[in-house]
Structures are given as C-alpha cells and as structure tokens.
Design a protein around this motif. Sequence first.
Motif, PDB file in Angstrom:
ATOM      1  N   THR A  20      12.402  -5.435  14.593  1.00  0.00           N
ATOM      2  CA  THR A  20      11.900  -4.864  15.844  1.00  0.00           C
ATOM      3  C   THR A  20      10.985  -5.891  16.504  1.00  0.00           C
ATOM      4  OG1 THR A  20       9.890  -3.894  14.916  1.00  0.00           O
ATOM      5  CG2 THR A  20      11.892  -2.565  14.808  1.00  0.00           C
ATOM      6  N   ASP A  21      10.438  -5.514  17.651  1.00  0.00           N
ATOM      7  CA  ASP A  21       9.462  -6.372  18.307  1.00  0.00           C
ATOM      8  C   ASP A  21       8.062  -5.759  18.261  1.00  0.00           C
ATOM      9  OD1 ASP A  21       9.982  -4.286  19.968  1.00  0.00           O
ATOM     10  OD2 ASP A  21      10.143  -5.470  21.788  1.00  0.00           O
ATOM     11  N   LYS A  22       7.856  -4.769  17.387  1.00  0.00           N
ATOM     12  CA  LYS A  22       6.553  -4.110  17.272  1.00  0.00           C
ATOM     13  C   LYS A  22       5.618  -4.987  16.453  1.00  0.00           C
ATOM     14  CE  LYS A  22       8.380   0.530  17.666  1.00  0.00           C
ATOM     15  NZ  LYS A  22       8.551   1.815  17.047  1.00  0.00           N
ATOM     16  N   GLU A  23       4.473  -5.333  17.050  1.00  0.00           N
ATOM     17  CA  GLU A  23       3.485  -6.174  16.400  1.00  0.00           C
ATOM     18  C   GLU A  23       2.138  -5.472  16.381  1.00  0.00           C
ATOM     19  OE1 GLU A  23       3.278  -9.992  18.253  1.00  0.00           O
ATOM     20  OE2 GLU A  23       5.353 -10.498  17.763  1.00  0.00           O
ATOM     21  N   GLY A  24       1.309  -5.835  15.407  1.00  0.00           N
ATOM     22  CA  GLY A  24      -0.027  -5.288  15.325  1.00  0.00           C
ATOM     23  C   GLY A  24      -0.793  -5.904  14.173  1.00  0.00           C
ATOM     24  N   TRP A  25      -2.058  -5.568  14.086  1.00  0.00           N
ATOM     25  CA  TRP A  25      -2.944  -6.092  13.048  1.00  0.00           C
ATOM     26  C   TRP A  25      -3.112  -5.050  11.943  1.00  0.00           C
ATOM     27  CZ3 TRP A  25      -4.897 -11.009  13.040  1.00  0.00           C
ATOM     28  CH2 TRP A  25      -4.771 -11.738  14.216  1.00  0.00           C
ATOM     29  N   VAL A  26      -3.058  -5.500  10.686  1.00  0.00           N
ATOM     30  CA  VAL A  26      -3.292  -4.637   9.525  1.00  0.00           C
ATOM     31  C   VAL A  26      -4.310  -5.312   8.620  1.00  0.00           C
ATOM     32  CG1 VAL A  26      -0.997  -3.579   9.580  1.00  0.00           C
ATOM     33  CG2 VAL A  26      -1.365  -5.615   8.209  1.00  0.00           C
ATOM     34  N   LYS A  27      -4.957  -4.524   7.764  1.00  0.00           N
ATOM     35  CA  LYS A  27      -5.909  -5.072   6.806  1.00  0.00           C
ATOM     36  C   LYS A  27      -5.173  -5.995   5.836  1.00  0.00           C
ATOM     37  CE  LYS A  27     -10.077  -3.982   6.055  1.00  0.00           C
ATOM     38  NZ  LYS A  27     -11.169  -4.872   6.307  1.00  0.00           N
ATOM     39  N   ALA A  28      -5.749  -7.135   5.543  1.00  0.00           N
ATOM     40  CA  ALA A  28      -5.163  -8.089   4.608  1.00  0.00           C
ATOM     41  C   ALA A  28      -5.272  -7.546   3.186  1.00  0.00           C
ATOM     42  CB  ALA A  28      -5.878  -9.423   4.710  1.00  0.00           C
ATOM     43  N   LEU A  86     -11.623  -2.407  12.902  1.00  0.00           N
ATOM     44  CA  LEU A  86     -11.396  -0.994  12.578  1.00  0.00           C
ATOM     45  C   LEU A  86     -11.538  -0.092  13.799  1.00  0.00           C
ATOM     46  CD1 LEU A  86     -13.207  -0.625   9.129  1.00  0.00           C
ATOM     47  CD2 LEU A  86     -10.766  -0.564   9.592  1.00  0.00           C
ATOM     48  N   ASP A  87     -12.280  -0.539  14.803  1.00  0.00           N
ATOM     49  CA  ASP A  87     -12.500   0.261  16.007  1.00  0.00           C
ATOM     50  C   ASP A  87     -11.363   0.135  17.012  1.00  0.00           C
ATOM     51  OD1 ASP A  87     -14.940   0.969  14.932  1.00  0.00           O
ATOM     52  OD2 ASP A  87     -15.997  -0.695  15.901  1.00  0.00           O
ATOM     53  N   ALA A  88     -10.398  -0.738  16.748  1.00  0.00           N
ATOM     54  CA  ALA A  88      -9.321  -0.992  17.710  1.00  0.00           C
ATOM     55  C   ALA A  88      -8.362   0.191  17.776  1.00  0.00           C
ATOM     56  CB  ALA A  88      -8.562  -2.260  17.319  1.00  0.00           C
ATOM     57  N   GLN A  89      -7.634   0.242  18.881  1.00  0.00           N
ATOM     58  CA  GLN A  89      -6.640   1.301  19.125  1.00  0.00           C
ATOM     59  C   GLN A  89      -5.469   1.158  18.162  1.00  0.00           C
ATOM     60  OE1 GLN A  89      -6.590   3.380  22.119  1.00  0.00           O
ATOM     61  NE2 GLN A  89      -4.662   4.332  21.706  1.00  0.00           N
ATOM     62  N   SER A  90      -5.005   2.255  17.609  1.00  0.00           N
ATOM     63  CA  SER A  90      -3.833   2.244  16.741  1.00  0.00           C
ATOM     64  C   SER A  90      -2.575   2.147  17.601  1.00  0.00           C
ATOM     65  CB  SER A  90      -3.800   3.514  15.895  1.00  0.00           C
ATOM     66  OG  SER A  90      -2.651   3.534  15.098  1.00  0.00           O
ATOM     67  N   VAL A  91      -1.662   1.232  17.228  1.00  0.00           N
ATOM     68  CA  VAL A  91      -0.437   1.032  18.006  1.00  0.00           C
ATOM     69  C   VAL A  91       0.808   1.409  17.216  1.00  0.00           C
ATOM     70  CG1 VAL A  91      -1.392  -0.733  19.514  1.00  0.00           C
ATOM     71  CG2 VAL A  91      -0.351  -1.405  17.345  1.00  0.00           C
ATOM     72  N   TRP A 124       0.857  -1.188   0.000  1.00  0.00           N
ATOM     73  CA  TRP A 124       0.000   0.000   0.000  1.00  0.00           C
ATOM     74  C   TRP A 124       0.889   1.233   0.000  1.00  0.00           C
ATOM     75  CZ3 TRP A 124      -4.773   0.694  -1.290  1.00  0.00           C
ATOM     76  CH2 TRP A 124      -5.430   1.854  -0.934  1.00  0.00           C
ATOM     77  N   SER A 125       0.703   2.120  -0.985  1.00  0.00           N
ATOM     78  CA  SER A 125       1.625   3.240  -1.207  1.00  0.00           C
ATOM     79  C   SER A 125       1.641   4.261  -0.068  1.00  0.00           C
ATOM     80  CB  SER A 125       1.275   3.942  -2.517  1.00  0.00           C
ATOM     81  OG  SER A 125      -0.027   4.498  -2.435  1.00  0.00           O
ATOM     82  N   GLN A 126       0.604   4.302   0.742  1.00  0.00           N
ATOM     83  CA  GLN A 126       0.553   5.280   1.828  1.00  0.00           C
ATOM     84  C   GLN A 126       0.924   4.686   3.179  1.00  0.00           C
ATOM     85  OE1 GLN A 126      -3.466   6.401   1.192  1.00  0.00           O
ATOM     86  NE2 GLN A 126      -2.956   7.949  -0.306  1.00  0.00           N
ATOM     87  N   GLY A 127       1.324   3.431   3.200  1.00  0.00           N
ATOM     88  CA  GLY A 127       1.659   2.794   4.464  1.00  0.00           C
ATOM     89  C   GLY A 127       0.405   2.283   5.152  1.00  0.00           C
ATOM     90  N   LEU A 128       0.588   1.589   6.265  1.00  0.00           N
ATOM     91  CA  LEU A 128      -0.536   0.975   6.960  1.00  0.00           C
ATOM     92  C   LEU A 128      -0.530   1.368   8.436  1.00  0.00           C
ATOM     93  CD1 LEU A 128      -0.198  -2.649   5.549  1.00  0.00           C
ATOM     94  CD2 LEU A 128      -1.750  -0.882   4.763  1.00  0.00           C
ATOM     95  N   SER A 129      -1.719   1.408   9.025  1.00  0.00           N
ATOM     96  CA  SER A 129      -1.863   1.625  10.459  1.00  0.00           C
ATOM     97  C   SER A 129      -1.959   0.266  11.134  1.00  0.00           C
ATOM     98  CB  SER A 129      -3.126   2.417  10.775  1.00  0.00           C
ATOM     99  OG  SER A 129      -3.017   3.722  10.302  1.00  0.00           O
ATOM    100  N   MET A 130      -1.158   0.087  12.186  1.00  0.00           N
ATOM    101  CA  MET A 130      -1.223  -1.155  12.953  1.00  0.00           C
ATOM    102  C   MET A 130      -2.179  -0.953  14.120  1.00  0.00           C
ATOM    103  SD  MET A 130       2.652  -2.709  12.971  1.00  0.00           S
ATOM    104  CE  MET A 130       3.087  -1.827  14.425  1.00  0.00           C
TER     105      MET A 130
END
Length: 158
Positions: free
Chosen positions: A143-151, A110-115, A98-104
Amino acid sequence: MLSSLLKLILGFLLATAVLLGSGLTIALYFVNRTAIAPARPTFANDNPQTKPDKPKVTQVKATSIPKPTPSSTPSPTPTLSESPDSLPPGAYQGIVTWSQGLSMRDQPTLDAQSVGGVAANQKVIILEESPDKNWQKIRIEGTDKEGWVKAGNSKRVD
C-alpha cells in the motif's frame, strides 16, 4: 347449583391454562432470541486474510483514432514513479512483532494524530528512524499508507 359451581371451576381452570400456556410460549420465544450470537463486528484496522477485490475494468472499443505522425508529435519521456513495493535507499523490510498491533501516527510523538494501524505479524517497509531512535517511519507493504510507530515493536526480515 352444583352444575353452576362445576362450570365456574372448569372455566377458571381453562382460563388459567390458557394464560399459563401463552405466557410460557412468550417466555420461550424471548429466551431463544437472546441465545443467538450477534455477528462479529469488523473494524477498519482488522487484518483481512484475503486481498481486497480489484476494481473492474471495462474495455472500450475505439472506433477510429487517427494515428499521429512521428515527425509532428514528440514522444513523452517516461518518468520513473516509485511503486509502493519498491524500497527507497536505506529502507528495509520488517514485520510487526507486537502482538496487539501498532498505531501509526503522522509525527514521531505520542501526541500526534493517529493515521491508521498495523496488525501483528504484518509485513512493513521501515523507511527511516527518528533522530532519537525511538520512532520508525513505516509503510505498509503493498500500500502507500505511511506513518510513525514506536521503535522496538518490529524486526528486520531478509
């Protein structure tokens, strides 16, 4: 009387010239100040091209440390700890498309907190997928940063 009139006109012209000159100088100063571009702001989710500086480690000289005897102290068993770069079972490497990057996010909604965020073309480790296959749990490589992104916003890299 002619000399008084001449002095008045000359004084008026001189005062006008001083006021115009100082006004023009002030105007040029402010025009030049607004022409300078401000410094580019940096944000937490920017993808720097350089690696962050490693913390400096200072070595401490030991003066006299008593050596333990092998019979008196048991040696600890080494524990295997997972490094941030190792791949867990079922995980694979990927890259963000995705050219604009992703929010984790901390949960696969979609209602979850952005990390945090992931920049475009950044390498990630895809750990798992949600049961509905709409979300992927990722770890940013190195890194050890983990999170969920849209598939669908990343692709597998061999």
